[in-house]
Design an enzyme around this catalytic site. Structure first.
Site, PDB file in Angstrom:
ATOM      1  N   ASP A  20       6.939   5.756  12.126  1.00 22.31           N
ATOM      2  CA  ASP A  20       6.137   6.723  12.925  1.00 22.31           C
ATOM      3  C   ASP A  20       5.752   6.178  14.295  1.00 22.31           C
ATOM      4  OD1 ASP A  20       4.211   4.996  11.830  1.00 22.31           O
ATOM      5  OD2 ASP A  20       2.792   6.595  11.293  1.00 22.31           O
ATOM      6  N   ASP A 156      -0.181   9.560   8.658  1.00 22.02           N
ATOM      7  CA  ASP A 156      -1.184   9.941   7.654  1.00 22.02           C
ATOM      8  C   ASP A 156      -2.007  11.145   8.109  1.00 22.02           C
ATOM      9  OD1 ASP A 156      -0.158   7.668   6.574  1.00 22.02           O
ATOM     10  OD2 ASP A 156      -1.960   6.453   6.851  1.00 22.02           O
TER      11      ASP A 156
HETATM   12  C1  GLA Z   1       0.253   3.373   7.248  1.00 22.68           C
HETATM   13  C2  GLA Z   1      -0.038   3.922   8.642  1.00 22.68           C
HETATM   14  C3  GLA Z   1       0.993   4.975   9.042  1.00 22.68           C
HETATM   15  C4  GLA Z   1       2.421   4.475   8.831  1.00 22.68           C
HETATM   16  C5  GLA Z   1       2.579   3.856   7.451  1.00 22.68           C
HETATM   17  C6  GLA Z   1       3.921   3.198   7.268  1.00 22.68           C
HETATM   18  O1  GLA Z   1       0.070   4.379   6.293  1.00 22.68           O
HETATM   19  O2  GLA Z   1      -1.326   4.476   8.693  1.00 22.68           O
HETATM   20  O3  GLA Z   1       0.785   5.345  10.386  1.00 22.68           O
HETATM   21  O4  GLA Z   1       2.794   3.573   9.838  1.00 22.68           O
HETATM   22  O5  GLA Z   1       1.582   2.880   7.190  1.00 22.68           O
HETATM   23  O6  GLA Z   1       4.930   4.149   7.321  1.00 22.68           O
END
Ligand code: GLA
Length: 350
Positions: A20, A156
């Site tokens: 992301d 997220d």
């Molecule tokens: C955590 C972060 C997200 C993403 C994931 C890995 O959940 O909050 O932004 O980078 O790790 O995909």
């Protein structure tokens, strides 16, 4: 004055991990489990929060406009009121109760769900005119700003606000475009918590992000997404270790997301399972965010008949996804948990 209630779900990410913040692709599904915030206005500037969640402290109070970090979960709430203040949105004091059906720190997006639920409750309590996009960015600001300091991407928050429980959402972080991807009727996943907690704010997550930025600088590109259309081996040859392996994970993971979308469309669970296994291997060996517990859970999962298994979320602890045929995920998880101490079945998806 009636109470305002905000709910926000956690998420799994089917595939597309640590992509992301590299302008890449993710494929989340929202969970039924989530965080609920019930808030009532006060006639001063005090915020009082109580929670029944398994966290310390259980009670917090602070003054709006004088938020000060205490390095607990409450920093995310402070981050939200601070962020609203910076944006010129008026909020006064409030009493809030936070309840969560989502385990915290299990790699299921609980931090974002907490922040989104707080924003939603405060929006209703103070009649704030906030679009869904603004809710995403305020919740993200609470995580990445001066109170928490995790340099996380948008996965997220986007999943909590826009995610669906009955379908996956393909999100392209380059332009935030989305596409719904139906889940085949034969599809089911067990979400199994390893029992090992993670804390993104303190360290390794931010290090991985910095490594990706360093690799992009080295290659003279703005984001690793640009490598999609280039000769990957030639780019990797130009990078010192471990940056080459970090980049290989990100580029191959984006490709796996695209292939997973095709596999879902064709109802090809065997193919999807292989992609999940490939993702886990890449996160373990190239991105180095797995733990012995996550590796063991995924291995036992495959051994007990999962079509594929991988760690979900940022890693360094948290949960594993185990792919099964519809109706078989719960039994699969029970078999796995007989061979793994301290774990627990969190959810069956969808
Ligand atoms: C955590 C972060 C997200 C993403 C994931 C890995 O959940 O909050 O932004 O980078 O790790 O995909």
């Amino acid at each position: 004055m009636p109470d305002a209630v905000g709910f926000a779900p956690g998420r799994i990410n089917l595939i597309g991990e640590h992509t992301d913040y590299n302008d890449g692709l993710v494929l989340p599904v929202a969970l039924k489990l989530g965080v609920t915030v019930t808030a009532r206005e006060r006639d001063d500037n005090t915020v009082r929060i109580v929670t029944d969640a398994d966290v310390a402290p259980r009670e917090v109070s602070y003054t709006i406009g004088r938020e000060a970090r205490d390095r607990s979960w409450a920093d995310r709430v402070r981050g939200v009121t601070d962020e609203l203040g910076v944006r010129g949105e008026y909020v006064a004091g409030f009493d809030a109760r936070i309840t969560s059906t989502l385990p915290l720190g299990a790699g299921l997006g609980s931090s974002a769900a907490l922040a989104v639920a707080v924003v939603r409750a405060l929006r209703d309590l103070f009649d704030l005119l906030l679009s869904e996009g603004e809710i995403v960015s305020i919740a993200h600001g609470a995580e990445t700003g001066r109170f928490v300091g995790a340099r996380s991407g948008l996965l997220d928050q986007l999943a909590s606000v826009h995610g669906r429980r009955d379908a996956a959402l393909l999100i392209d972080l380059r332009d935030l475009s989305t596409q719904l991807v139906e889940l085949p009727t034969t599809f089911e996943l067990a979400v199994i918590d390893s029992g090992v907690r993670h804390e993104h704010a303190t360290g390794d997550y931010n290090t991985r992000r910095a490594e990706c930025e360093e690799a992009a600088r080295h290659l003279g590109i703005v984001s690793l997404r640009e490598l999609e259309d280039r000769d990957l081996d030639a780019a990797l040859d130009r990078l010192p270790s471990p940056l080459d392996r970090r980049v290989r994970h990100v580029v191959t993971e984006n490709a796996r997301v695209r292939q997973a979308v095709i596999a879902l469309g064709e109802g090809d669970l065997a193919r999807l399972g292989k992609l999940l296994d490939g993702s886990h291997r890449s996160l373990r060996d190239d991105y180095e965010v797995s733990t012995p517990e996550l590796d063991r859970l995924a291995d036992v999962g495959r051994d007990e008949g999962a079509l594929g298994a991988r760690l979900v979320g940022g890693g360094f602890g948290g949960s594993v996804l185990a792919l099964a045929r519809r109706g078989e995920a719960k039994d699969l998880a029970e078999r796995v948990l007989r061979r793994y101490d301290g774990g627990r079945l969190i959810a069956v998806v969808p």
